[in-house]
Write a protein that holds these residues in place. Structure first.
Motif, short mmCIF file in Angstrom:
data_model
loop_
_atom_site.label_atom_id
_atom_site.label_comp_id
_atom_site.label_asym_id
_atom_site.label_seq_id
_atom_site.Cartn_x
_atom_site.Cartn_y
_atom_site.Cartn_z
N ARG A 198 -6.97 15.16 2.14
CA ARG A 198 -7.63 13.90 2.47
C ARG A 198 -6.61 12.78 2.45
NH1 ARG A 198 -11.93 12.98 -1.88
NH2 ARG A 198 -10.49 14.25 -3.11
N VAL A 199 -6.85 11.77 3.27
CA VAL A 199 -5.96 10.61 3.29
C VAL A 199 -6.46 9.61 2.25
CG1 VAL A 199 -4.99 8.75 4.68
CG2 VAL A 199 -5.52 10.95 5.74
N ALA A 200 -5.61 9.34 1.26
CA ALA A 200 -5.94 8.38 0.21
C ALA A 200 -4.95 7.23 0.24
CB ALA A 200 -5.93 9.06 -1.16
N VAL A 201 -5.40 6.05 -0.15
CA VAL A 201 -4.51 4.89 -0.15
C VAL A 201 -4.64 4.12 -1.45
CG1 VAL A 201 -6.22 3.41 1.00
CG2 VAL A 201 -3.79 2.83 1.13
N CYS B 112 0.84 -1.19 0.00
CA CYS B 112 0.00 0.00 0.00
C CYS B 112 0.87 1.24 0.00
CB CYS B 112 -0.96 0.01 1.18
SG CYS B 112 -0.18 0.26 2.78
N ALA B 113 0.32 2.33 -0.49
CA ALA B 113 0.99 3.63 -0.48
C ALA B 113 -0.06 4.67 -0.12
CB ALA B 113 1.61 3.93 -1.83
N VAL B 114 0.22 5.45 0.92
CA VAL B 114 -0.71 6.46 1.40
C VAL B 114 -0.23 7.83 0.94
CG1 VAL B 114 -1.64 7.59 3.46
CG2 VAL B 114 -1.44 5.09 3.37
N VAL B 115 -1.16 8.61 0.38
CA VAL B 115 -0.83 9.96 -0.11
C VAL B 115 -1.89 10.94 0.38
CG1 VAL B 115 0.37 9.11 -2.16
CG2 VAL B 115 -2.09 9.57 -2.27
N GLY B 116 -1.54 12.21 0.33
CA GLY B 116 -2.49 13.26 0.67
C GLY B 116 -3.04 13.92 -0.58
N LEU B 117 -4.36 14.06 -0.65
CA LEU B 117 -5.00 14.71 -1.80
C LEU B 117 -5.58 16.05 -1.35
CD1 LEU B 117 -6.95 11.69 -3.37
CD2 LEU B 117 -4.64 12.49 -3.88
N PRO B 118 -5.44 17.08 -2.17
CA PRO B 118 -5.95 18.41 -1.78
C PRO B 118 -7.45 18.38 -1.47
CG PRO B 118 -4.59 18.53 -3.76
CD PRO B 118 -4.82 17.07 -3.49
N ASP B 119 -7.84 19.09 -0.42
CA ASP B 119 -9.26 19.15 -0.03
C ASP B 119 -9.55 20.54 0.52
OD1 ASP B 119 -11.77 17.25 0.67
OD2 ASP B 119 -11.49 18.76 2.24
N ILE B 120 -10.58 21.18 0.00
CA ILE B 120 -10.87 22.56 0.38
C ILE B 120 -11.29 22.68 1.84
CG2 ILE B 120 -13.30 22.47 -0.30
CD1 ILE B 120 -12.91 25.34 -1.41
N LEU C 233 -14.16 0.38 0.21
CA LEU C 233 -13.74 1.38 1.19
C LEU C 233 -14.45 1.22 2.54
CD1 LEU C 233 -12.07 3.87 1.88
CD2 LEU C 233 -13.91 5.29 0.91
N PRO C 234 -15.78 0.99 2.59
CA PRO C 234 -16.43 0.81 3.90
C PRO C 234 -15.84 -0.36 4.69
CG PRO C 234 -18.07 1.23 2.21
CD PRO C 234 -16.78 1.02 1.49
N ASP C 235 -15.49 -1.44 3.98
CA ASP C 235 -14.89 -2.59 4.67
C ASP C 235 -13.55 -2.22 5.30
OD1 ASP C 235 -15.97 -4.64 1.90
OD2 ASP C 235 -17.03 -4.14 3.77
N LEU C 236 -12.74 -1.49 4.53
CA LEU C 236 -11.43 -1.08 5.04
C LEU C 236 -11.58 -0.15 6.23
CD1 LEU C 236 -8.33 -0.95 4.77
CD2 LEU C 236 -8.64 0.98 3.20
N ARG C 237 -12.48 0.81 6.14
CA ARG C 237 -12.66 1.78 7.23
C ARG C 237 -13.19 1.09 8.49
NH1 ARG C 237 -12.45 7.02 6.56
NH2 ARG C 237 -14.08 7.39 8.12
N SER C 238 -14.08 0.13 8.30
CA SER C 238 -14.60 -0.61 9.45
C SER C 238 -13.50 -1.38 10.15
CB SER C 238 -15.71 -1.56 8.99
OG SER C 238 -16.17 -2.34 10.07
N TRP C 239 -12.63 -2.02 9.37
CA TRP C 239 -11.50 -2.77 9.94
C TRP C 239 -10.53 -1.82 10.65
CZ3 TRP C 239 -6.28 -2.36 8.97
CH2 TRP C 239 -5.47 -3.38 9.47
N ALA C 240 -10.27 -0.66 10.03
CA ALA C 240 -9.27 0.27 10.56
C ALA C 240 -9.73 0.98 11.83
CB ALA C 240 -8.90 1.30 9.50
N PRO D 1 -8.05 6.23 5.81
CA PRO D 1 -8.25 6.73 4.45
C PRO D 1 -9.72 6.93 4.10
CG PRO D 1 -6.63 4.96 4.47
CD PRO D 1 -7.25 4.99 5.84
N THR D 2 -9.98 7.99 3.35
CA THR D 2 -11.33 8.25 2.84
C THR D 2 -11.40 8.02 1.33
OG1 THR D 2 -10.79 10.60 2.55
CG2 THR D 2 -11.78 9.94 4.65
N VAL D 3 -10.27 7.70 0.73
CA VAL D 3 -10.21 7.41 -0.71
C VAL D 3 -9.42 6.12 -0.89
CG1 VAL D 3 -9.49 8.20 -2.99
CG2 VAL D 3 -10.27 9.86 -1.28
N LEU D 4 -9.95 5.21 -1.71
CA LEU D 4 -9.31 3.91 -1.93
C LEU D 4 -9.16 3.64 -3.42
CD1 LEU D 4 -8.35 1.04 -1.06
CD2 LEU D 4 -10.78 0.36 -1.07
N LYS D 5 -7.97 3.23 -3.81
CA LYS D 5 -7.70 2.83 -5.20
C LYS D 5 -6.98 1.48 -5.16
CE LYS D 5 -7.74 5.39 -8.44
NZ LYS D 5 -8.73 5.77 -9.48
N ILE D 6 -7.51 0.49 -5.87
CA ILE D 6 -6.90 -0.84 -5.90
C ILE D 6 -6.25 -1.06 -7.26
CG2 ILE D 6 -7.35 -3.32 -5.77
CD1 ILE D 6 -9.67 -2.71 -3.90
#
Length: 658
Positions: free
Chosen positions: A593-596, A580-588, A608-615, A625-630
Motif C-alpha cells: 500500500r502507498v503510505a505517506v 512528506c515521505a512516501v513508503v510502501g507498506l506490506p499488503d496481502i 486522508l479523504p481531503d488529501l485523496r480528493s485533492w490528489a 496514498p491510502t494511509v496518512l500519518k501526520i
C-alpha cells in the motif's frame, strides 16, 4: 612530434598489456616514457603524449577524423572506435599536492581568518611530523596505512588534519561533530583507528569514547594554525643546517612516499567515509588517492572550476558532498573555500549577496547544497521578504545572485519540482542537479551550459560509464542491458525504450572496497565489474532520471511499479504540505500500500479523504496514498537524507508484524 605533444595522459595497465602483446617496440617506449615518471616529471612535463594516441598511431595510423586540439585525448571503446573526450588539466596526484602550484594564493577563509595554500602546507607538515613522532616513524617519514580519525569543526583545522594524515601515508576517517558517542564508537572500532585528531572544542565529547577504546588523542588547534612563521616547513629539508640557504622551491625538499611513480601512489587508500545507513548499518567506503583524484577531475572539468572561483561551504564534511565536491575540489582547483561552522539561513543569505568576502577582494560565485538547505533559505526569504512585501530587497537578492554567482548545485536527495521553480524565481538560477554517492563520487550531472532537464540528473561525467539493467537469470551476467552510456552518448537497447532498471556504474572513481567487508564488497559488484548502485533509473529525453532506491522507493502496488519520489513531488505541490515521505507498506491483496508521512504548515489540518480528493485531480488513482500519518518533523540524517526503513519501523510498526 609538436602535434603529438598537444596531448596529455597516462596509459592504463590495460593499454600497457595490449601493447606488450601486439607491439613490443611501442611497449618499451611507453614503459620507459611513462612508468618511470615520478610526480616531478608530471609537473615539469605537463604536455606529454597520450599512450592512447601512441596505441592508435602504432596500430591504426593517424585518423584524420580525430580532433587534435589541446586538452583532448584519443580513447578507445570496446569496439576500438576512436572518439574524443575532454581531459582535465589537473595532474593525477594526491590532492594535497595541488597546493604546491598555488602556494601564494588564498585557500581557506573561516571565522578565524584567512590561510594561503602555502600556510596549509606548512601547518600540515608540522602536524604530520608530530604524528610520525607518536608512531616513532620520523626516520622513514611514513606510516603504513594506519587509520587516523578526524573530528573537527568545518574550518582550516579540518583540512590541515586531513592533509597531515595523507602526508604520513595514513588513511583519514572523518567523523561528524553532531553524531552521538555510540556512532563514534562504532566508526572508530569498525575502522580500527589508532589515533584521533580532534580540536579543543570537541575534546571533552570524544575523550570518554577514546578512553573506552584505548585510542590516543592528538589535539589540533585552529588558533595555532593561524600563528605566523618564518620558514615554510613544507619546503625545507628535515635537517637543514643553514635555513637561510634552503631554497623555497618544490624541487629542493626531501623525497617522500608520494614522489614514487604515480601508478603506485594513486592506488594507496586515502579515505574511509561511512555510508548514510539508508540500506543497513553504515559501511566504511575505502577511497584511494586515485579515486579522489578522478572524482575531483570530473567535477573540475564539467563544472568549469578555476583559480578565480570562491565557494561557500555549509555542508558537513564526513560525506562526499561537502568534503569532496566542495572542499577538496575547490582546493585542488586553486580556488577559495569559505567555510562556515554550520548552516544558518540569515548568514548564508548575507554571504551569498555580499559584494566581497571578508579577508578577500572577491565575492562568492559558487554554491552547493542539499534540498533542505535551499528550502530553509526559501522559508527565510518568505518570512523576511515576501511576507513584508519588500520588493526592493527581493530585487536586490535576485540581481546579486544572478550577476555574482555562476553556478548553484543541488544534490544528495531529490529536489521537489515546485521548490526548484521557486528558487529560480527568487535567485534567477536554474539549479544544476547531479547524482552521486559515497562509493562512486559524482557520476551524472546536468550540463554547466545548455539545457538542464527538470527532474533529471543529466548524463555521465567524463571517464564514467553507466548502464541501466534488468534481471535475467538466463543471461551469463545475470542481467540484460536496457541502456548504456558515457559522457559522449547513450545507446538504448531496441524495444527497451522508457524501461526502468537498476543503475550500474564503472570508472576510475569507483571505490576500492568496503572496509573489512569482503563479502559485502563482492555483493555490490556484478560478475563483470559494474558497481550496483541500488537505485532505479530510466533514460528518456536525452537524460537520466533517478526513480528511487531499488528496494525502498519503488512501491509495487497491484502490478504497478510506483516511484515513491514521484508521488512525493506531486504531494509537495499541496499548499499545506511542508514535507512528506512516501513508503510502501506490506499488503496481502495489493502487495504494497502507498503510505505517506506528512508535515503540515502551522495552523493547518488534513484528513486522508481531503488529501485523496485533492490528489485525484493530479495523480493516477493507484499512486494516491491510502494511509496518512501526520507528524511534526521528518527525521533526517546529517546529509538531509531520510531512512525510510526506519520510518516504517517507527511510525508503522503494525505493518511489520503482519
Amino acid at each position: 612530434m609538436a602535434l603529438l605533444q598537444c596531448f596529455f595522459g597516462r596509459p592504463s595497465q590495460k593499454l600497457l598489456n595490449f601493447t606488450s602483446q601486439n607491439s613490443p617496440i611501442l611497449y618499451r617506449y611507453i614503459k620507459e616514457r611513462f612508468f618511470s615518471m615520478t610526480r616531478n616529471d608530471l609537473y615539469k612535463n605537463t604536455q606529454v603524449v597520450s599512450a592512447s594516441w601512441y596505441l592508435h598511431v602504432g596500430l591504426k595510423g593517424i585518423t584524420s577524423s580525430c580532433n587534435t586540439k589541446r586538452k583532448n585525448a584519443l580513447l578507445f571503446n570496446q569496439q576500438n572506435q576512436c572518439h574524443l573526450t575532454t581531459k582535465s588539466t589537473l595532474p593525477q596526484v594526491p590532492l594535497f599536492l595541488h597546493a604546491e602550484r598555488n602556494k601564494e594564493r588564498p585557500a581557506i577563509i573561516d571565522r578565524e581568518g584567512r590561510l594561503n595554500y602555502g600556510d596549509i602546507l606548512h601547518h600540515s607538515m608540522n602536524l604530520a611530523v608530530d604524528i610520525l613522532k607518536l608512531y616513532s616513524a620520523t626516520d622513514s617519514m611514513k606510516l603504513n596505512g594506519e587509520r587516523i580519525a578526524l573530528l573537527s569543526e568545518p574550518n582550516a583545522a579540518y583540512v590541515v588534519g586531513m592533509y597531515a594524515s595523507w602526508i604520513c601515508n595514513s588513511i583519514s576517517v572523518p567523523l561528524h561533530t553532531s553524531h552521538p558517542a555510540s556512532e563514534w564508537e562504532y566508526f572508530l572500532s569498525d575502522s580500527q583507528c589508532s589515533l584521533i585528531l580532534v580540536t579543543h572544542t570537541l575534546l571533552d565529547k570524544i575523550s570518554p569514547v577514546a578512553e573506552k577504546l584505548g585510542i590516543p588523542v592528538k589535539v589540533i588547534s585552529r588558533e595555532v594554525i593561524g600563528e605566523p612563521y618564518e620558514k615554510n616547513r613544507w619546503f625545507q629539508p628535515d635537517h637543514a643546517s643553514n635555513p637561510k640557504k634552503v631554497r623555497k622551491q618544490y624541487e629542493s625538499r626531501k623525497q617522500r612516499w608520494f614522489d614514487s611513480p604515480a601508478e603506485q601512489v594513486m592506488q594507496k587508500p586515502a579515505l574511509i567515509v561511512y555510508t548514510s545507513g539508508t540500506t543497513g548499518r553504515p559501511k566504511g567506503v575505502v577511497l584511494t588517492h586515485g579515486n579522489l583524484s578522478s572524482m575531483v577531475n570530473g567535477m573540475h572539468t564539467s563544472w568549469g572550476w578555476s583559480t578565480q572561483d570562491v565557494i561557500l561551504c555549509v555542508l558537513p564534511l564526513h560525506h562526499v558532498h561537502g568534503l569532496v565536491n566542495v572542499v577538496l575540489t575547490s582546493l585542488a582547483s586553486g580556488a577559495v573555500c569559505v567555510m562556515e561552522p554550520k548552516f544558518d539561513a540569515p548568514s548564508v543569505w548575507n554571504l551569498l549577496t555580499a559584494p566581497v568576502v571578508k579577508n578577500l577582494d572577491r565575492n562568492i560565485n559558487l554554491f552547493m547544497a542539499v534540498p533542505t538547505v535551499y528550502i530553509k533559505l526559501m522559508e527565510h526569504f518568505k518570512e523576511n521578504v515576501e511576507a513584508k512585501e519588500d520588493v526592493m530587497s527581493a530585487t536586490f537578492i535576485k540581481r546579486s545572485l544572478s550577476q555574482n554567482i555562476r553556478l548553484m548545485v543541488c544534490g544528495s536527495a531529490a529536489m521537489p519540482g515546485s521548490a526548484s521553480t521557486k528558487w529560480q524565481e527568487i535567485s534567477g538560477h536554474h539549479l544544476l542537479e547531479r547524482y552521486g554517492m559515497s562509493e562512486i563520487g559524482m557520476a551524472l550531472s546536468n550540463p554547466l551550459h545548455g539545457k538542464r532537464v527538470p527532474g533529471s540528473v543529466g548524463t555521465p561525467l567524463p571517464d564514467v560509464e553507466v548502464q541501466i539493467v534488468k534481471p535475467n537469470v538466463y543471461s551469463p551476467l545475470g542481467y540484460d542491458v536496457i541502456a548504456q552510456g558515457d559522457s559522449r552518448r547513450t545507446v538504448v537497447t531496441k524495444g527497451c525504450e522508457g524501461e526502468q532498471g537498476e543503475l550500474l556504474v564503472k570508472g576510475p572513481s569507483v571505490f576500492k572496497e568496503y572496509w573489512n567487508k569482503p563479502e559485502e564488497t563482492l555483493k555490490t559488484f556484478t560478475k563483470d565489474g559494474w558497481f550496483k548502485t541500488g537505485d532505479t533509473a530510466k533514460y528518456e529525453d536525452g537524460a537520466y532520471f533517478i526513480v528511487g532506491r531499488t528496494s525502498v522507493d519503488v512501491i509495487k502496488n497491484g502490478g504497478y511499479k510506483i516511484s515513491a519520489l514521484g508521488v512525493e513531488q506531486h504531494l509537495l505541490e499541496h499548499p499545506d504540505i511542508v514535507e512528506c515521505a512516501v513508503v510502501g507498506l506490506p499488503d496481502i491483496t495489493w502487495g504494497q500500500r502507498v503510505a505517506v508521512i506528512i508535515v503540515l504548515k502551522s495552523g493547518t489540518s488534513m484528513e486522508l479523504p481531503d488529501l485523496r480528493s485533492w490528489a485525484l485531480e493530479r495523480m493516477p488513482p493507484y499512486q494516491i496514498p491510502t494511509v496518512l500519518k501526520i507528524i511534526e518533523s521528518i527525521p533526517r540524517n546529517a546529509m538531509g537524507k531520510v531512512n525510510k526503513k526506519e520510518l516504517v519501523r517507527d511510525f508503522f510498526p503494525e505493518a511489520l508484524e503482519k
